[in-house]
Design a protein around this motif. Structure first.
Motif, PDB file in Angstrom:
ATOM      1  N   ILE A 236     -40.647 -21.903  23.514  1.00  0.00           N
ATOM      2  CA  ILE A 236     -39.960 -21.916  24.803  1.00  0.00           C
ATOM      3  C   ILE A 236     -38.938 -20.778  24.866  1.00  0.00           C
ATOM      4  O   ILE A 236     -38.065 -20.663  24.009  1.00  0.00           O
ATOM      5  N   ALA A 237     -39.061 -19.940  25.910  1.00  0.00           N
ATOM      6  CA  ALA A 237     -38.143 -18.817  26.104  1.00  0.00           C
ATOM      7  C   ALA A 237     -36.980 -19.190  27.013  1.00  0.00           C
ATOM      8  O   ALA A 237     -35.871 -18.693  26.844  1.00  0.00           O
ATOM      9  N   ALA A 238     -37.220 -20.076  27.997  1.00  0.00           N
ATOM     10  CA  ALA A 238     -36.163 -20.427  28.955  1.00  0.00           C
ATOM     11  C   ALA A 238     -36.361 -21.847  29.473  1.00  0.00           C
ATOM     12  O   ALA A 238     -37.482 -22.349  29.533  1.00  0.00           O
ATOM     13  N   LEU A 239     -35.255 -22.461  29.864  1.00  0.00           N
ATOM     14  CA  LEU A 239     -35.228 -23.800  30.438  1.00  0.00           C
ATOM     15  C   LEU A 239     -34.374 -23.735  31.691  1.00  0.00           C
ATOM     16  O   LEU A 239     -33.290 -23.159  31.677  1.00  0.00           O
TER      17      LEU A 239
ATOM     18  N   LEU B 260     -36.922 -25.155  14.735  1.00  0.00           N
ATOM     19  CA  LEU B 260     -37.408 -25.124  16.119  1.00  0.00           C
ATOM     20  C   LEU B 260     -38.910 -25.399  16.170  1.00  0.00           C
ATOM     21  O   LEU B 260     -39.401 -26.007  17.114  1.00  0.00           O
ATOM     22  N   ALA B 261     -39.642 -24.968  15.165  1.00  0.00           N
ATOM     23  CA  ALA B 261     -41.087 -25.215  15.131  1.00  0.00           C
ATOM     24  C   ALA B 261     -41.390 -26.695  14.913  1.00  0.00           C
ATOM     25  O   ALA B 261     -42.417 -27.197  15.380  1.00  0.00           O
ATOM     26  N   ASP B 262     -40.484 -27.416  14.246  1.00  0.00           N
ATOM     27  CA  ASP B 262     -40.660 -28.855  14.005  1.00  0.00           C
ATOM     28  C   ASP B 262     -40.136 -29.700  15.159  1.00  0.00           C
ATOM     29  O   ASP B 262     -40.310 -30.922  15.166  1.00  0.00           O
ATOM     30  N   SER B 263     -39.448 -29.091  16.107  1.00  0.00           N
ATOM     31  CA  SER B 263     -38.879 -29.801  17.250  1.00  0.00           C
ATOM     32  C   SER B 263     -39.765 -29.545  18.469  1.00  0.00           C
ATOM     33  O   SER B 263     -40.311 -28.452  18.627  1.00  0.00           O
TER      34      SER B 263
ATOM     35  N   THR C 272     -28.814 -19.860  20.419  1.00  0.00           N
ATOM     36  CA  THR C 272     -28.780 -20.361  19.044  1.00  0.00           C
ATOM     37  C   THR C 272     -29.585 -21.653  18.953  1.00  0.00           C
ATOM     38  O   THR C 272     -29.846 -22.315  19.964  1.00  0.00           O
ATOM     39  N   ASP C 273     -29.935 -22.022  17.734  1.00  0.00           N
ATOM     40  CA  ASP C 273     -30.651 -23.282  17.531  1.00  0.00           C
ATOM     41  C   ASP C 273     -29.841 -24.460  18.056  1.00  0.00           C
ATOM     42  O   ASP C 273     -30.390 -25.375  18.671  1.00  0.00           O
ATOM     43  N   ALA C 274     -28.535 -24.453  17.836  1.00  0.00           N
ATOM     44  CA  ALA C 274     -27.676 -25.544  18.308  1.00  0.00           C
ATOM     45  C   ALA C 274     -27.698 -25.638  19.833  1.00  0.00           C
ATOM     46  O   ALA C 274     -27.755 -26.740  20.401  1.00  0.00           O
ATOM     47  N   GLU C 275     -27.649 -24.496  20.534  1.00  0.00           N
ATOM     48  CA  GLU C 275     -27.707 -24.499  21.998  1.00  0.00           C
ATOM     49  C   GLU C 275     -29.049 -25.014  22.493  1.00  0.00           C
ATOM     50  O   GLU C 275     -29.114 -25.734  23.493  1.00  0.00           O
ATOM     51  N   ILE C 276     -30.113 -24.657  21.793  1.00  0.00           N
ATOM     52  CA  ILE C 276     -31.453 -25.117  22.175  1.00  0.00           C
ATOM     53  C   ILE C 276     -31.542 -26.633  22.037  1.00  0.00           C
ATOM     54  O   ILE C 276     -31.976 -27.329  22.964  1.00  0.00           O
ATOM     55  N   HIS C 277     -31.107 -27.157  20.905  1.00  0.00           N
ATOM     56  CA  HIS C 277     -31.156 -28.611  20.687  1.00  0.00           C
ATOM     57  C   HIS C 277     -30.289 -29.344  21.714  1.00  0.00           C
ATOM     58  O   HIS C 277     -30.711 -30.354  22.280  1.00  0.00           O
ATOM     59  N   ALA C 278     -29.084 -28.833  21.985  1.00  0.00           N
ATOM     60  CA  ALA C 278     -28.191 -29.478  22.947  1.00  0.00           C
ATOM     61  C   ALA C 278     -28.786 -29.445  24.357  1.00  0.00           C
ATOM     62  O   ALA C 278     -28.723 -30.435  25.094  1.00  0.00           O
ATOM     63  N   ALA C 279     -29.387 -28.322  24.739  1.00  0.00           N
ATOM     64  CA  ALA C 279     -29.983 -28.205  26.077  1.00  0.00           C
ATOM     65  C   ALA C 279     -31.130 -29.189  26.253  1.00  0.00           C
ATOM     66  O   ALA C 279     -31.264 -29.807  27.319  1.00  0.00           O
ATOM     67  N   PHE C 280     -31.955 -29.370  25.229  1.00  0.00           N
ATOM     68  CA  PHE C 280     -33.077 -30.299  25.373  1.00  0.00           C
ATOM     69  C   PHE C 280     -32.653 -31.757  25.309  1.00  0.00           C
ATOM     70  O   PHE C 280     -33.323 -32.612  25.874  1.00  0.00           O
TER      71      PHE C 280
END
Length: 138
Positions: free
Chosen positions: A96-99, A73-76, A32-40
């Protein structure tokens, strides 16, 4: 108005330190977008290298030194210094597909308390002329 002449450190408000998570080796879910933001956000605080796998299959291994969190996500984006290079890349989250947290966390176990504990352990063992020197950063 008069100021107190002495301060009792036990009466002064002290903020608790933040617990450091063990992130080395972690591959977060980016569902999810929230998981992506939290992971980064965690990747930005991490003091080791990460590996980004882009949606085109390219892998970028390096150190995240900055991130920009936008409304989409495109703006981040993350800013990363690839390992063994002198360049800085800006990669939108949307590419980004994976971190993966692949590098050693150079800050793990390096708190001031750990540093002092090592000193007192050496002193208690009877070592003479002891000093605590920082570890090399590889």
């Amino acid at each position: 108005m008069s100021l107190p002449t002495t301060v009792n450190p036990d009466e002064v408000e002290v903020a608790e330190g933040r617990e450091r998570e063990q992130l080395e080796g972690w591959i977060p879910s980016l569902a999810t977008d929230a998981e992506i933001h939290a992971a980064f956000e965690k990747a930005f605080d991490y003091r080791g290298d990460v590996t980004l796998t882009l949606k085109d299959g390219t892998a970028v291994n390096g150190y995240i030194f900055d991130r920009r969190s936008g409304s989409t996500l495109a703006d981040s984006a993350v800013r990363i210094i690839p390992a063994n290079e002198r360049t800085k890349l800006t990669i939108p989250y949307s590419e980004i597909a994976a971190l993966a947290f692949t590098g050693r966390d150079t800050a793990a176990g390096k708190s001031f308390e750990a540093w002092v504990r090592k000193y007192w352990e050496k002193k208690a063992a009877g070592e003479q002329g002891i000093a605590i020197h920082p570890e090399a950063l590889d």
